[in-house]
Design a protein around this motif. Structure first.
Motif, short mmCIF file in Angstrom:
data_model
loop_
_atom_site.label_atom_id
_atom_site.label_comp_id
_atom_site.label_asym_id
_atom_site.label_seq_id
_atom_site.Cartn_x
_atom_site.Cartn_y
_atom_site.Cartn_z
N SER A 45 -11.84 -4.90 0.81
CA SER A 45 -10.64 -5.16 0.15
C SER A 45 -9.81 -4.02 0.33
N THR A 46 -10.28 -2.99 0.30
CA THR A 46 -9.48 -1.68 0.42
C THR A 46 -8.88 -1.84 1.91
N GLY A 52 -2.03 -5.19 4.49
CA GLY A 52 -1.26 -6.13 3.89
C GLY A 52 -0.04 -5.48 3.23
N GLY A 53 -0.23 -4.02 3.38
CA GLY A 53 1.12 -3.37 2.53
C GLY A 53 1.01 -3.11 1.23
N LEU A 54 -0.35 -3.44 0.62
CA LEU A 54 -0.22 -3.47 -0.71
C LEU A 54 -0.93 -1.91 -1.32
N ASP A 55 -1.15 -1.24 -0.19
CA ASP A 55 -1.59 0.18 -0.47
C ASP A 55 -1.46 1.11 0.85
N ASN A 73 10.25 2.01 3.78
CA ASN A 73 10.46 2.63 2.40
C ASN A 73 10.07 1.24 1.38
N GLU A 74 9.80 1.71 0.27
CA GLU A 74 9.18 0.65 -0.79
C GLU A 74 9.80 -0.89 -0.38
N GLU A 75 11.06 -0.93 -0.31
CA GLU A 75 12.03 -2.05 -0.54
C GLU A 75 11.42 -2.80 1.07
N GLY A 86 1.21 -13.39 3.95
CA GLY A 86 0.84 -14.07 2.42
C GLY A 86 -0.39 -13.47 2.21
N PHE A 87 -1.05 -13.60 0.91
CA PHE A 87 -2.30 -13.18 0.45
C PHE A 87 -2.83 -14.32 -0.38
#
Ligand SMILES: Nc1ncnc2c1ncn2[C@@H]1O[C@H](COP(=O)(O)OP(=O)(O)OP(=O)(O)O)[C@@H](O)[C@H]1O
Ligand SMILES: [Mg+2]
Length: 220
Positions: A45-46, A52-55, A73-75, A86-87
Motif C-alpha cells: 500500500s505504501t 499515485g501521488g498520495l504520499d 506542487n500540491e496543486e 484513478g484509485f
C-alpha cells in the motif's frame, strides 16, 4: 508511462525508524495489467500511495510520462491524482450521503465539469445503471466496488491503481470484479493492482513481488 527509480520510504515510529521501501525500481507501460504481490506489511500500500501521488517518498523518484512527481506542487499533484490516475481501494470509500451516480460523478465535479453522459455509460458498463439513485448503504460489497471502479474511471485516467480491490469480498463476487477489471484492461485501460490473491495476479501480464523493501520480477 510510470517509472519508479530507487524509491525509498521510511516511517518514524515511536520505536524508531521503519525502513519499508529500500530502493524500488519498476516501470509500467501503457496497456499493462500489472500486479504487485507480497506479504502483509511488505509495503504494498505504501508503494501504491507513492506511485499515485498520495504520499511522498523519503528518497528516489516517481516519473509519470517523464515528469518527476516530486517537482509538482500540491496543486499540480492534486490534479495528477484527480485526472491522470484513478484509485480503487479495498473498502470502496464511497461517500455515504451521496447516491451511486453522485459518487461516480464527484471526481468530474472536482475537475470542473460534471460528466453525466460518461457516468451513464460507466454505470451501464459496470452493471449499476438501475441502481444509480441508491445510497451506499443499499448496495452489496460487490456493487459498492463496481461503483468505486466507475468513479475511478470517470475522468478517463491513463492509469488506475487498485489496492486489494476484492480483499473484502466473497469468492464469487471477487471473481466478477476480477472479470470486470480484466475486461476493462482488454479494452485498453492500464491497471496497477495490489493483491495477496495469487490466482488473481497470475492472470496479469506482469507480476512484481515486494519483499524486504525491493521488488523482484515474477513475470516479465
Ligand atoms: N503512516 C505510517 N506510519 C508508520 N508506519 C507505517 C505507516 N503506514 C504504514 N506503516 C508500516 O509500514 C509497513 C508497510 O505497510 P503497508 O500498509 O504498506 O503494507 P502492505 O503490504 O500494504 O500490507 P497489507 O497486505 O496488510 O495491506 C507496515 O509495517 C506498517 O505498519
Ligand atoms: Mg495494504
Amino acid at each position: 508511462m510510470l517509472r519508479a527509480i530507487a524509491l525509498e520510504k521510511e516511517y518514524e515510529g515511536p520505536r524508531g525508524k521503519l525502513h519499508i521501501l529500500r530502493g524500488v525500481n519498476l516501470e509500467l507501460n501503457k496497456g499493462d495489467m500489472m500486479f504487485i504481490i507480497g506479504r502483509s506489511g511488505a509495503g504494498k500500500s505504501t508503494l501504491l500511495h507513492l506511485l499515485g501521488g498520495l504520499d511522498r517518498p523519503t528518497a528516489g523518484t516517481v516519473e509519470f510520462r517523464g515528469e518527476d512527481l516530486s517537482l509538482l506542487n500540491e496543486e499540480s499533484l492534486a490534479k495528477y491524482r484527480n485526472k491522470r490516475v484513478g484509485f480503487v481501494f479495498q473498502f470502496y470509500h464511497l461517500l455515504p450521503e451521496l447516491t451511486v451516480r453522485e459518487n461516480v460523478e464527484l471526481p468530474s465535479l472536482i475537475a470542473g465539469k460534471r460528466r453525466t453522459k460518461r457516468s451513464e455509460d460507466l454505470l451501464k458498463r459496470v452493471g449499476l445503471w438501475e441502481r444509480r439513485d441508491h445510497l451506499q448503504s443499499e448496495l452489496s460489497g460487490g456493487e459498492q466496488q463496481r461503483a468505486a471502479i466507475a468513479r475511478a474511471l470517470i475522468n478517463e485516467p491513463e492509469l488506475v491503481f487498485c489496492d486489494e480491490p476484492t480483499g473484502n469480498l466473497d469468492d464469487e463476487t471477487a471473481e466478477s470484479i476480477h472479470r470486470l477489471i480484466f475486461d476493462l484492461n482488454r479494452e485498453g485501460q492500464t491497471f496497477c493492482v495490489v493483491t495477496h490473491e495469487e490466482s488473481f495476479a497470475r492472470k496479469g501480464n506482469r507480476i512484481l513481488r515486494l519483499h524486504e523493501g525491493v521488488v523482484d520480477v515474477v513475470k516479465h
